[in-house]
Design a protein around this motif. Structure first.
Motif, PDB file in Angstrom:
ATOM      1  N   ALA A  65      -3.926  -5.128  -5.418  1.00 23.44           N
ATOM      2  CA  ALA A  65      -2.774  -4.276  -5.087  1.00 23.44           C
ATOM      3  C   ALA A  65      -2.080  -3.799  -6.362  1.00 23.44           C
ATOM      4  O   ALA A  65      -1.624  -2.646  -6.446  1.00 23.44           O
ATOM      5  CB  ALA A  65      -1.797  -5.023  -4.194  1.00 23.44           C
ATOM      6  N   LEU A 103       0.837  -1.199   0.000  1.00 23.63           N
ATOM      7  CA  LEU A 103       0.000   0.000   0.000  1.00 23.63           C
ATOM      8  C   LEU A 103       0.872   1.250   0.000  1.00 23.63           C
ATOM      9  O   LEU A 103       1.701   1.428   0.888  1.00 23.63           O
ATOM     10  CB  LEU A 103      -0.916  -0.012   1.231  1.00 23.63           C
ATOM     11  N   THR A 124      -8.233  -0.396   3.600  1.00 25.63           N
ATOM     12  CA  THR A 124      -7.477  -1.643   3.567  1.00 25.63           C
ATOM     13  C   THR A 124      -7.705  -2.438   4.846  1.00 25.63           C
ATOM     14  O   THR A 124      -7.917  -3.654   4.810  1.00 25.63           O
ATOM     15  CB  THR A 124      -5.978  -1.342   3.390  1.00 25.63           C
TER      16      THR A 124
END
Length: 762
Positions: free
Chosen positions: A378, A61, A70
């Protein structure tokens, strides 16, 4: 994961500290084993936390704004609310007892500190275990520095060469045995191992990298080459700590032992966030110097050298780089001058993946594509990040987010999807068809978040632009969504008129599969018509929706269509038929994991139970549905049309049971896990202990002739074939099939076949 070696003192102390504080942060140099220690502590503590232990991996992240989403996603809280993700997350955990492991916080330090402070201030039962290269720096935090593994002191005599005496040497020998099972360690080799672990300062990652070298070198040779590496290091950054220099030296040395192709690929693979598969590596990382057919062998070589980690995912294999290794690789990539090129190729690969999923989004492979998108989320994020940093990157953001828009709804990441669109729409305001689509998709996300004002503003702007461009598709979607807004406001006649207009528009433009226009609109039409009491039209809309889903083999909307038909039967007072349809819809959720429709099904089964006089069961089901609605961040039971049925149901139950008994039953249902809630709703087994209630109603029994007809349907016979087999008129056969459908509450021959097969098996 490989075996856990040593750390008895650290484990004992960490457990003690976790009992004293609600925020424990493991700090230490990269590669020292913070993550592995945290996972072991969390595993050992899992029985203490009745609501679970949750690992949030932060290394992939990069955008701190997405940290609350998240964490929420990891905890199973869908991002469907227009409120801030942090507010929703704080409310969600307020009454829970759980442990959150925030792994690799150092690059998001301020955001992690803010989140930890808010959650710990809101929820007394929440504890946080963080790993970071530096503390979060908030009140109440206890910092535990993770030291390297124990090694012999440099000046300590080593007459016995007892490798089991020190954690570092035990780790080296365990990893050596995995790398070279037949290894025999001589006295000389023991001395070299002792010295090697000293030179590596007991850093686990460095030791594991060195142990892999035993496949081609002896311990003595490894030590000599490592000594050479340390001598070379003296010309480097003297301001770095010795342990950082040690780790860098170990990774440098592993890099030196790679072939030129492996070194180049190592740097290129660092472009991936969270992991990758072989196809992605071939598409993104190949070049004239490394053709696609060479990628597999190079990846295999990097696996052998412990640079790349192999992971099994269902029927496939994925790969990843440990974060310290990945960061080293990004340095290599930056030094190569290829970083910009690789980021573009990475973006193109994942944009193409999303576009392919759009093409298959209205067919039998739809859910497989959604699962792939979720697995690669991601990387999709990283691609979107890159798009917003390059000139003319906004159209790519709009395409990536809107291409398969149901994915963002299905996985409950509406807030994130809407945020990407908002950033892109603000950055580039060119009047294009892509902008018009982005507006109605963002408007749809807003309505699903119950943000009517925000959604309507987007839809008005979309309509103006679509009219200007002559964009019939955007006009159709905006019309449908205006109808959805009317439905959520309880204006059912307006909702039906707008959605019928939208349906005609969709048919006029023959929207291709993947547009989802007709399916969604027919579902909304059925819901609005049933809520308003126009039941014949509700049935027709629901059946048409089901027919389209079955025609295309789409699994996502078929359960929703079944629910709509069940809701229509409930409005007619045909409770057994309604229950059969809604229960079938709920059964399908087990493989689909659509929490929205799961909540919808359990909620409506509560209404059915109340109408059938099973009041305690109804209250438990309301409690179970409430837990799921809450996990979605949704207030849907308080919004039309659900509010029209939820509120009267709750009032009736309170009146029949009394406040205390109602609250007790409601809490029993709220305490069920998702699987337990579905099991209880389907009457598969008792999920909560309670006094016996009135038995559920069963469909009217079939006649012997109807049983014969059902068995023939299960064999695949048509009505004409059934008539010939039983020597009856075809119209009579058709009548028998219609009676069977009515008695069992079914809507298709496939349901009859499934029922007959199951009935005969018993």
């Amino acid at each position: 994961m490989t075996s856990f070696v040593g750390r008895r003192r650290e484990l004992s102390e960490a457990r003690r500290l976790l009992g004293r504080t609600r925020l424990l942060t493991f700090t230490g140099v990269g590669g020292v084993g913070k993550t592995r220690l945290a996972l072991r502590v969390a595993r050992d503590a899992r029985r203490t936390f009745e609501d679970g232990v949750w690992l949030v991996e932060l290394a992939p992240l990069q955008d701190e704004e997405l940290l609350p989403q998240t964490v929420a996603s990891t905890l199973g809280l869908a991002d469907r609310s227009a409120r801030s993700a942090l507010d929703c997350l704080a409310d969600f955990v307020a009454d829970k007892r759980l442990l959150i492991v925030l792994d690799n916080c150092e690059h998001l330090l301020d955001a992690c500190a803010l989140l930890a402070g808010r959650l710990l201030g809101t929820a007394d039962g929440v504890r946080i275990l963080a790993t970071s290269r530096q503390p979060l720096g908030i009140g109440g935090e206890i910092v535990f520095e993770v030291a390297p593994l124990s090694v012999p002191a440099p000046d300590q005599p080593m007459p016995s060469y007892n490798l089991d005496e020190f954690e570092a040497t035990r780790l080296f020998m365990e990893r050596s045995a995995e790398a070279v099972p037949e290894l025999v360690v001589t006295d000389g080799a023991r001395r070299a191992v002792m010295r090697l672990c000293q030179r590596l300062d007991g850093i686990p990652l460095a030791i594991e990298l060195a142990a892999v070298r035993l496949r081609s070198l002896s311990p003595e040779q490894i030590l000599k080459r490592l000594d050479d590496r340390f001598r070379l290091l003296t010309g480097g950054d003297r301001t770095a700590s010795r342990r950082q220099q040690t780790l860098r030296a170990a990774i440098d040395w592993s890099h030196d032992l790679c072939s030129p192709g492996e070194r180049t690929l190592w740097g290129r693979l660092s472009i991936f966030a969270g992991g990758f598969d072989l196809q992605a590596a071939e598409d993104v990382c190949s070049s004239d110097a490394i053709p696609p057919e060479d990628i597999y062998d190079l990846v295999a070589g990097l696996i052998d050298k412990s640079i790349v980690v192999r992971e099994d995912h269902g029927g496939g294999v994925r790969y990843r780089l440990l974060e310290t290794i990945r960061q080293y690789g990004r340095t290599l990539l930056a030094e190569s001058g290829e970083e910009e090129l690789l980021r573009r190729r990475h973006r193109d690969h994942y944009q193409q993946m999303v576009m392919r999923s759009e093409e298959a989004s209205c067919g039998p492979h739809q859910l497989r594509h959604y699962e792939l998108l979720h697995l690669e989320h991601a990387n999709v994020r990283a691609a979107l990040d890159f798009c917003l940093t390059e000139p003319n990157g906004v159209p790519a953001v709009l395409r990536i987010v809107t291409a398969n828009w149901p994915y963002w709804i299905f996985y409950g990441i509406l807030g994130e999807g809407r945020r990407w669109l908002t950033l892109a729409l603000e950055q580039d305001q060119a009047p294009t068809a892509e902008r018009a689509k982005a507006m109605w998709v963002a408007g749809r996300f807003a309505l699903h978040q119950s943000d009517l004002a925000g959604g309507l503003a987007l839809l008005r702007e979309c309509t103006a632009l679509a009219n200007r461009l002559g964009d019939a598709s955007a006009e159709a979607h905006a019309t449908e969504l205006f109808g959805m807004a009317a439905l959520l406001q309880g204006d059912y006649s307006r909702a039906i008129a707008l959605q019928e207009d939208a349906l005609n528009r969709y048919r006029a433009i023959s929207e291709p599969p993947g547009g989802w226009g007709a399916e969604v609109t027919l579902y909304l039409l059925s819901l609005a018509a049933a809520a308003s009491g126009d039941l014949d039209r509700a049935a027709a809309f629901g059946e048409e929706c089901l027919t389209i889903c079955e025609l295309h083999g789409t699994d996502l909307y078929r359960p929703v269509a079944l629910w709509a038909l069940g809701f229509e039967r409930y409005r007619r007072g045909e409770l057994p038929q309604a229950a059969a349809l809604i229960e079938e819809s709920l059964r399908l959720q087990r493989s689909i994991h659509d929490l929205w429709n799961t909540a919808q099904c359990i909620e409506s089964l509560a209404w059915l139970a109340a109408a059938d006089g099973r009041h305690q069961r109804s209250a438990r089901l309301l409690g179970a549905a409430h837990t799921i609605w809450r996990s979605l961040g949704s207030s849907m039971p308080d919004i039309p049309p659900f509010a029209d049925f939820h509120a009267p149901c709750e009032r009736r139950l309170r009146g029949m049971l009394g406040d205390e008994a109602f609250t007790t039953a409601l809490e029993q249902g709220a305490d069920l896990t998702l699987d337990q809630a579905i099991t209880y709703a389907l009457n598969e087994k008792t999920a909560v202990s309670a006094r016996p209630e009135q038995a559920p109603r069963t469909p009217t029994a079939l006649t012997p002739r109807e049983h014969q007809v059902a068995e023939l349907v299960a064999q695949g016979l048509t009505n004409k074939d059934i008539a010939a087999t039983l020597v009856i008129a075809q119209r009579t056969a058709e009548g028998h099939v219609e009676h069977i459908l009515e008695k069992l509450g079914f809507t298709s021959r496939a349901q009859i076949a499934s029922w007959a097969t199951s009935h005969n098996a018993h």
